[in-house]
Design an enzyme around this catalytic site. Structure first.
Site, PDB file in Angstrom:
ATOM      1  N   HIS A 117      96.039   9.179  65.742  1.00  0.00           N
ATOM      2  CA  HIS A 117      95.782   7.853  65.181  1.00  0.00           C
ATOM      3  C   HIS A 117      96.997   7.455  64.346  1.00  0.00           C
ATOM      4  O   HIS A 117      97.039   7.634  63.135  1.00  0.00           O
ATOM      5  CB  HIS A 117      94.513   7.875  64.320  1.00  0.00           C
ATOM      6  CG  HIS A 117      94.072   6.517  63.857  1.00  0.00           C
ATOM      7  ND1 HIS A 117      92.759   6.202  63.618  1.00  0.00           N
ATOM      8  CD2 HIS A 117      94.766   5.387  63.570  1.00  0.00           C
ATOM      9  CE1 HIS A 117      92.655   4.960  63.203  1.00  0.00           C
ATOM     10  NE2 HIS A 117      93.877   4.442  63.162  1.00  0.00           N
ATOM     11  N   ASP A 174      97.678   7.012  60.443  1.00  0.00           N
ATOM     12  CA  ASP A 174      97.391   5.593  60.638  1.00  0.00           C
ATOM     13  C   ASP A 174      98.662   4.737  60.584  1.00  0.00           C
ATOM     14  O   ASP A 174      99.299   4.514  61.618  1.00  0.00           O
ATOM     15  CB  ASP A 174      96.365   5.118  59.603  1.00  0.00           C
ATOM     16  CG  ASP A 174      95.701   3.802  59.961  1.00  0.00           C
ATOM     17  OD1 ASP A 174      95.902   3.316  61.092  1.00  0.00           O
ATOM     18  OD2 ASP A 174      94.954   3.255  59.129  1.00  0.00           O
ATOM     19  N   ASP A 175      99.015   4.233  59.411  1.00  0.00           N
ATOM     20  CA  ASP A 175     100.207   3.397  59.226  1.00  0.00           C
ATOM     21  C   ASP A 175     101.013   3.998  58.075  1.00  0.00           C
ATOM     22  O   ASP A 175     101.019   3.475  56.957  1.00  0.00           O
ATOM     23  CB  ASP A 175      99.803   1.956  58.910  1.00  0.00           C
ATOM     24  CG  ASP A 175      98.980   1.332  60.018  1.00  0.00           C
ATOM     25  OD1 ASP A 175      99.572   0.942  61.036  1.00  0.00           O
ATOM     26  OD2 ASP A 175      97.746   1.251  59.870  1.00  0.00           O
ATOM     27  N   HIS A 216      88.866   1.220  67.146  1.00  0.00           N
ATOM     28  CA  HIS A 216      88.667   1.303  65.703  1.00  0.00           C
ATOM     29  C   HIS A 216      87.248   0.814  65.398  1.00  0.00           C
ATOM     30  O   HIS A 216      86.865  -0.290  65.802  1.00  0.00           O
ATOM     31  CB  HIS A 216      89.656   0.405  64.971  1.00  0.00           C
ATOM     32  CG  HIS A 216      91.056   0.927  64.959  1.00  0.00           C
ATOM     33  ND1 HIS A 216      91.684   1.449  66.065  1.00  0.00           N
ATOM     34  CD2 HIS A 216      91.966   1.003  63.943  1.00  0.00           C
ATOM     35  CE1 HIS A 216      92.927   1.810  65.729  1.00  0.00           C
ATOM     36  NE2 HIS A 216      93.117   1.559  64.455  1.00  0.00           N
ATOM     37  N   GLU A 229      85.253   1.504  59.968  1.00  0.00           N
ATOM     38  CA  GLU A 229      86.242   1.583  58.882  1.00  0.00           C
ATOM     39  C   GLU A 229      85.748   0.717  57.727  1.00  0.00           C
ATOM     40  O   GLU A 229      85.375   1.218  56.679  1.00  0.00           O
ATOM     41  CB  GLU A 229      87.610   1.115  59.364  1.00  0.00           C
ATOM     42  CG  GLU A 229      88.687   1.146  58.284  1.00  0.00           C
ATOM     43  CD  GLU A 229      90.019   0.574  58.757  1.00  0.00           C
ATOM     44  OE1 GLU A 229      91.019   0.786  58.046  1.00  0.00           O
ATOM     45  OE2 GLU A 229      90.062  -0.090  59.816  1.00  0.00           O
TER      46      GLU A 229
END
Length: 349
Positions: free
Chosen positions: A19, A288-289, A207, A210
Site C-alpha cells: 500500500h 501509504d504516502d 480503499h 479508512e
C-alpha cells in the site's frame, strides 16, 4: 528513532509493501526540482510553497484526508515527462531498498495526469524503467496497481479503466484499485468497472474503512469482488465480516502513520492490529504516502512495535502473510519466503 529492543530485528526483516502510492512518495525537494525542470508554476498565494522547508512543515498539519489530497494533487502537476515518472518511482525504490523492501505493489493515479494532457503510456513507461532498474540494481521486484479516483464521476472512472485495460491484459499493470476521497463515494458506484475486471480475471482491491464505516468494506468485498482491502481499520464494527476476512484470507493493508496524520485515529495504539492478529485476519504494514506522512515502511514498523510490543513470531507471521498474499508468481513467493526464513535464523540467534 525507535528505542525498542527489537529495532535491529525490524530493520533486518525483509519486507513486502502493498500500500504505497508512487505519487505519495513525491518529496518536497523533488516537487521543487520538477517545477523548475518543467517550468511548472507552484501556488504563489499559499505560504506552504515558499520553500522546501515550508512545504514539509505544512505536511505535519493535515486536518483531514481532503486537506492532504489538496496538496497531493497540486504537487502531481509537476510530473509531465516520462523521465519525471521514472525519477519519482526510482527514488521510492531506492528508499524502499534501504529499508529492506524486497517486493512492492505500488499504486498510481493516471486520471490525475491524463486530465492534464499526459499520455497514459508516458506514465507507465516511466514507471516501467524505474521498476526495471530497481530489479536489476536491488533485486527488488514490483507490480503496478492502477487506481480509479473515486471523487471523479464513475462514468469517467470507467473510461480510465478501459484506458488501462490493455496494460492489465498484458500484465504490465498487476491489478485494479480505488482511492481518493472515501466518504460520499461508496464502492458500489464503481461496480461496472469491477464487474468487468472480475470477469477478466484481474486482481482487485479498494480503499475502504479508512474514514467511512465498515459498510464500505463489505461493499468492496461483495459489490467489487475485492480480495484485498486498503486501510480497513473499521473491520471490528462488523464481527461477521471480520470472521469472513479471516476465513477467506482477505488481506488488509494497514498504514499506521497515515491513519494518525489524517486524524482517523489519535494514535497508532488505537488501530485494531492486535485484534486482527488474534482473529487471524491477514495484514501488512505499509507507508501509504510516505513523503507526506513522515515515514516510510521502516518508520511504520517501528511505530507499530512501540504501540503493541509485538513478538518476533508476530512479525514473522505478518511478513509471511504479506508474501503469501502478494500478487506475484509462486516462484517469487518461494524466493521471498526463503529470504524471510534466512533472516529469522540470523535474528533469533
Amino acid at each position: 528513532m525507535c528505542q525498542h529492543d527489537l529495532h535491529q530485528f525490524l530493520c533486518a526483516l525483509p519486507k513486502v509493501e502493498q500500500h504505497i502510492h508512487l505519487e505519495g512518495s513525491l518529496e518536497p525537494s523533488l516537487v521543487f526540482e520538477l517545477a523548475k525542470r518543467n517550468n511548472t508554476p507552484l501556488p504563489t498565494d499559499d505560504p506552504a510553497y515558499r520553500d522546501i522547508d515550508s512545504l514539509s512543515a505544512r505536511y505535519r498539519k493535515f486536518t483531514s484526508l481532503d486537506d492532504f489530497l489538496h496538496y497531493y494533487f497540486i504537487n502531481m502537476g509537476t510530473l509531465i515527462h516520462e523521465v519525471d515518472f521514472e525519477d519519482l518511482a526510482y527514488r521510492y525504490f531506492q528508499k524502499a531498498h534501504s529499508q529492506r523492501v524486497i517486493h512492492a505493489e505500488v499504486f498510481f493515479d493516471p486520471q490525475a495526469h491524463t486530465s492534464r494532457g499526459v499520455e497514459f503510456s508516458t506514465i507507465v513507461n516511466g514507471f516501467k524503467k524505474a521498476r526495471q532498474r530497481a530489479k536489476e540494481e536491488f533485486g527488488l521486484t514490483s507490480g503496478l496497481i492502477v487506481c480509479l479516483l473515486r471523487h471523479i464521476p464513475p462514468a469517467d472512472c470507467h473510461k480510465a479503466y478501459i484506458q488501462a485495460r490493455p496494460y492489465l491484459d498484458s500484465g504490465e499493470v498487476t491489478g485494479l484499485g480505488l482511492s481518493s476521497t472515501e466518504l460520499g463515494n461508496p464502492p458500489h458506484l464503481f461496480k461496472s468497472s469491477y464487474d468487468d475486471a472480475k470477469a477478466a480475471g484481474f486482481r482487485l482491491t479498494a480503499h475502504a474503512g479508512e474514514e467511512a464505516d465498515v459498510s464500505y468494506m463489505r461493499s468492496a468485498v461483495e459489490d467489487l469482488h475485492c480480495t484485498r482491502i486498503d486501510h480497513g481499520i473499521k473491520l471490528p464494527e462488523d464481527p461477521d465480516l471480520l470472521s469472513q476476512f479471516a476465513k477467506e484470507r482477505i488481506l488488509v493493508t494497514l498504514c499506521p502513520l497515515s491513519n494518525v496524520e489524517l486524524r482517523c485515529v489519535k494514535s497508532v495504539s488505537e488501530l485494531p492490529i492486535r485484534q486482527y492478529l488474534q482473529s487471524g485476519v491477514p495484514l501488512s504494514i505499509n507507508s501509504d504516502d510516505p513523503a507526506y506522512f513522515g515515514g516510510y515502511i521502516q518508520e511504520n514498523y517501528c511505530a507499530v512495535q512501540e504501540a503493541f510490543q509485538l513478538s518476533v513470531n508476530d512479525w514473522q507471521g505478518i511478513v509471511q502473510g504479506s508474501i503469501e498474499l502478494s500478487w506475484c508468481g509462486q516462484e517469487r513467493k518461494e524466493e521471498m519466503s526463503k529470504k524471510l526464513a534466512g533472516a529469522m535464523e540470523i535474528c533469533v540467534q
